[in-house]
Scaffold this motif. Sequence first.
Motif, PDB file in Angstrom:
ATOM      1  N   GLY A   1     -16.943 -24.991   8.872  1.00  0.00           N
ATOM      2  CA  GLY A   1     -17.517 -23.725   8.427  1.00  0.00           C
ATOM      3  C   GLY A   1     -17.555 -23.593   6.920  1.00  0.00           C
ATOM      4  N   VAL A   2     -16.526 -24.084   6.248  1.00  0.00           N
ATOM      5  CA  VAL A   2     -16.513 -24.052   4.786  1.00  0.00           C
ATOM      6  C   VAL A   2     -17.637 -24.919   4.228  1.00  0.00           C
ATOM      7  CG1 VAL A   2     -15.184 -24.689   2.748  1.00  0.00           C
ATOM      8  CG2 VAL A   2     -14.067 -23.485   4.620  1.00  0.00           C
TER       9      VAL A   2
ATOM     10  N   VAL B   1      -5.604 -35.858  -3.432  1.00  0.00           N
ATOM     11  CA  VAL B   1      -6.542 -36.161  -2.343  1.00  0.00           C
ATOM     12  C   VAL B   1      -7.500 -34.997  -2.111  1.00  0.00           C
ATOM     13  CG1 VAL B   1      -6.699 -36.616   0.133  1.00  0.00           C
ATOM     14  CG2 VAL B   1      -5.012 -37.816  -1.238  1.00  0.00           C
ATOM     15  N   SER B   2      -7.002 -33.770  -2.178  1.00  0.00           N
ATOM     16  CA  SER B   2      -7.880 -32.609  -1.971  1.00  0.00           C
ATOM     17  C   SER B   2      -8.943 -32.516  -3.065  1.00  0.00           C
ATOM     18  CB  SER B   2      -7.040 -31.332  -1.936  1.00  0.00           C
ATOM     19  OG  SER B   2      -6.392 -31.107  -3.181  1.00  0.00           O
ATOM     20  N   VAL B   3      -8.572 -32.824  -4.312  1.00  0.00           N
ATOM     21  CA  VAL B   3      -9.559 -32.810  -5.397  1.00  0.00           C
ATOM     22  C   VAL B   3     -10.629 -33.876  -5.165  1.00  0.00           C
ATOM     23  CG1 VAL B   3      -9.885 -33.232  -7.864  1.00  0.00           C
ATOM     24  CG2 VAL B   3      -7.988 -31.821  -7.080  1.00  0.00           C
TER      25      VAL B   3
ATOM     26  N   GLY C   1     -25.087 -19.258  -9.528  1.00  0.00           N
ATOM     27  CA  GLY C   1     -24.336 -18.826 -10.695  1.00  0.00           C
ATOM     28  C   GLY C   1     -22.966 -19.468 -10.788  1.00  0.00           C
ATOM     29  N   PRO C   2     -22.301 -19.347 -11.934  1.00  0.00           N
ATOM     30  CA  PRO C   2     -20.969 -19.934 -12.097  1.00  0.00           C
ATOM     31  C   PRO C   2     -19.951 -19.364 -11.112  1.00  0.00           C
ATOM     32  CG  PRO C   2     -21.894 -19.310 -14.228  1.00  0.00           C
ATOM     33  CD  PRO C   2     -22.790 -18.738 -13.183  1.00  0.00           C
ATOM     34  N   LEU C   3     -20.013 -18.066 -10.831  1.00  0.00           N
ATOM     35  CA  LEU C   3     -19.064 -17.464  -9.898  1.00  0.00           C
ATOM     36  C   LEU C   3     -19.231 -18.030  -8.499  1.00  0.00           C
ATOM     37  CD1 LEU C   3     -16.840 -15.378  -9.428  1.00  0.00           C
ATOM     38  CD2 LEU C   3     -18.624 -13.665  -9.011  1.00  0.00           C
ATOM     39  N   LEU C   4     -20.471 -18.204  -8.069  1.00  0.00           N
ATOM     40  CA  LEU C   4     -20.720 -18.766  -6.744  1.00  0.00           C
ATOM     41  C   LEU C   4     -20.273 -20.213  -6.673  1.00  0.00           C
ATOM     42  CD1 LEU C   4     -21.860 -17.677  -4.114  1.00  0.00           C
ATOM     43  CD2 LEU C   4     -24.096 -18.577  -4.772  1.00  0.00           C
ATOM     44  N   TRP C   5     -20.507 -20.954  -7.732  1.00  0.00           N
ATOM     45  CA  TRP C   5     -20.023 -22.333  -7.772  1.00  0.00           C
ATOM     46  C   TRP C   5     -18.496 -22.382  -7.699  1.00  0.00           C
ATOM     47  CZ3 TRP C   5     -22.089 -26.710  -6.725  1.00  0.00           C
ATOM     48  CH2 TRP C   5     -23.427 -26.977  -6.979  1.00  0.00           C
ATOM     49  N   ALA C   6     -17.827 -21.505  -8.445  1.00  0.00           N
ATOM     50  CA  ALA C   6     -16.362 -21.492  -8.454  1.00  0.00           C
ATOM     51  C   ALA C   6     -15.808 -21.142  -7.075  1.00  0.00           C
ATOM     52  CB  ALA C   6     -15.859 -20.495  -9.494  1.00  0.00           C
ATOM     53  N   CYS C   7     -16.410 -20.165  -6.404  1.00  0.00           N
ATOM     54  CA  CYS C   7     -15.944 -19.795  -5.057  1.00  0.00           C
ATOM     55  C   CYS C   7     -16.152 -20.934  -4.076  1.00  0.00           C
ATOM     56  CB  CYS C   7     -16.672 -18.545  -4.585  1.00  0.00           C
ATOM     57  SG  CYS C   7     -16.275 -17.056  -5.510  1.00  0.00           S
TER      58      CYS C   7
ATOM     59  N   ALA D   1     -13.565 -23.622  -4.796  1.00  0.00           N
ATOM     60  CA  ALA D   1     -12.222 -23.179  -4.413  1.00  0.00           C
ATOM     61  C   ALA D   1     -12.027 -23.247  -2.903  1.00  0.00           C
ATOM     62  CB  ALA D   1     -11.983 -21.757  -4.921  1.00  0.00           C
ATOM     63  N   LEU D   2     -13.023 -22.837  -2.132  1.00  0.00           N
ATOM     64  CA  LEU D   2     -12.906 -22.899  -0.669  1.00  0.00           C
ATOM     65  C   LEU D   2     -12.765 -24.334  -0.189  1.00  0.00           C
ATOM     66  CD1 LEU D   2     -15.521 -20.223   0.480  1.00  0.00           C
ATOM     67  CD2 LEU D   2     -13.035 -20.114   0.729  1.00  0.00           C
ATOM     68  N   VAL D   3     -13.560 -25.219  -0.724  1.00  0.00           N
ATOM     69  CA  VAL D   3     -13.485 -26.622  -0.312  1.00  0.00           C
ATOM     70  C   VAL D   3     -12.136 -27.225  -0.693  1.00  0.00           C
ATOM     71  CG1 VAL D   3     -14.490 -28.911  -0.651  1.00  0.00           C
ATOM     72  CG2 VAL D   3     -15.974 -26.932  -0.382  1.00  0.00           C
ATOM     73  N   LEU D   4     -11.647 -26.936  -1.893  1.00  0.00           N
ATOM     74  CA  LEU D   4     -10.365 -27.484  -2.320  1.00  0.00           C
ATOM     75  C   LEU D   4      -9.218 -26.940  -1.485  1.00  0.00           C
ATOM     76  CD1 LEU D   4     -10.699 -27.472  -6.228  1.00  0.00           C
ATOM     77  CD2 LEU D   4     -10.858 -29.413  -4.670  1.00  0.00           C
TER      78      LEU D   4
END
Length: 537
Positions: A334-335, A160-162, A118-124, A127-130
């Motif tokens: 872990g992320v 760079v993070s993006v 879902g969109p929420l799971l994708w956003a989370c 966000a964690l990776v960024l």
Amino acid sequence: MELFQSVAEAISLYRYIFWPLLGLMAMVIIFIRWWDKVSYFFLNLMSAMPFFGYVARLARSNEPRRQGTGGHAWYPAEEAICAKYWQHYKTSNLGADFYLRCVNYLNKVDERGRKPTGPLLWACSVALVLLEAFIFALVLSPFIASNISANQAEFSAVVVSVLIGVILVPATHLMGAELHKNTLVKKIRYWHGEERHSGNAKSLSKNTQVSLENTRVDDNDPNYLQMLNRITHNARVTPQYWATGIALALILFFAVGAYFVRAATINAMDTEAVNGSPFSQQVSAPVQDSPFDLPAEAVADNAKADHQASQEISDNRVFASKLTFIILSVIFVGVQLIGILIGLFRSFAGIDSKMAANYIGGFSGSEEFAAWHAMRRERVERDAQEKLTALQTRLVMKRTISQSEPVSTLPSFTDYVSGKMRDKARTDIELAAHLKTQSDELALQVQPSAPAPQPASLHVPVADPQQVPDAVVTRESGVNPDSEAEKQRIHALGDLTSFSETELELIAEDQGIAPAALKKRQQVQALLNKARGGSAA
């Protein structure tokens, strides 16, 4: 941080540009996520507009009636407005049998119960990776360019993070999806191997006729072929690990590289601290002894103790920093593992599995599914007929021959739908007959050209057929030729469970078959499909 403070000031300064852009982005996301509802809303809106709406523009058409959909006489404008609503009617013309077909498809590919990301799971996940990549990029930013300010360093860390997130998010998701697909491939090979031991194995060849609509064509095949028909695979039907290798290489490279960059940075800081220490300087001997000076041995001991204390402090600081860097690298891994698990448990290997899961998601059973789509279908019919009536009223008022054309003769949206369904049913029947003819011809080509066996030369007295009445032959055999011929024609139609009652009546009228016989055959097929689905579950 100065960067975030600068960003907040920029947002406040350009708020008349920032907030409209943010609202536009939110609107685009809503349009993509709920496009069916949004497009239907705008269809009704554009149809009802007074001057440049669909009804207003089509009412200005002067083309005469012609033979159109369903054999009715249509104005081109009437068919045009019906065609716009027909696109939404098709997506809502789903019943309980379609729900069962989706369940059947997912069961055969062993993906029943899985949900799409879902969109929420994708956003989370993003966000964690960024966030983790931003922490890593803060260390890299001073080495990107020399003599940059703190704001420039923070901005380069964001960029760079993006970039790291753009690389790692799809890589980890594809790795998880590949691992899930490899699990299914291993099941296929295991089940096929078990069948080979028993001597009943079939070749691992794919049936290209399998789809979401024709999911029951392989009901009699073994489970490994049913699963094979619904996934993409290589020629040898073996697992593949190219996405896994790329993702692992990227994760290890970033994790190990981040540790070495951070470790080198702390070593450089420690070296600078040691070089700047007073213990790194040679202490010059005093020119003249003083009665208050300590002995040389005591001075040396004090200097040695201070140097040892300073060294221990430096070593502990370096050890703590490197241990922190190792922990950060483990957190980074872990992320990425979270992204892999999302791809592993929220992806679909079946070709039409995601579509089937989206169709039946949120419904507890086939009855609820059918009731919801029936309500949606009735709404489309009501709105379409309202717009078609408004258009026909304007067209009739424009023409001078309108007095000789009663309103009851005007075609309706129901006529358009029945015509479309009749055309589709006729096309499906012709396609099924063509495929059956091709399969029969192929079967005849595969059969060896052996001479036909000669009957045994036994003398059996046979009555003259001309002297035996047809009624006697029918009574003796117990078979009604007309009913047998009709039964064969019904069987040649194939699966009838996907057709509604109206469609069955149209097919019966077109093929010259009793509607009751078609309905009975449909009910029998539905019961058999339900029994197979229950046993498979």
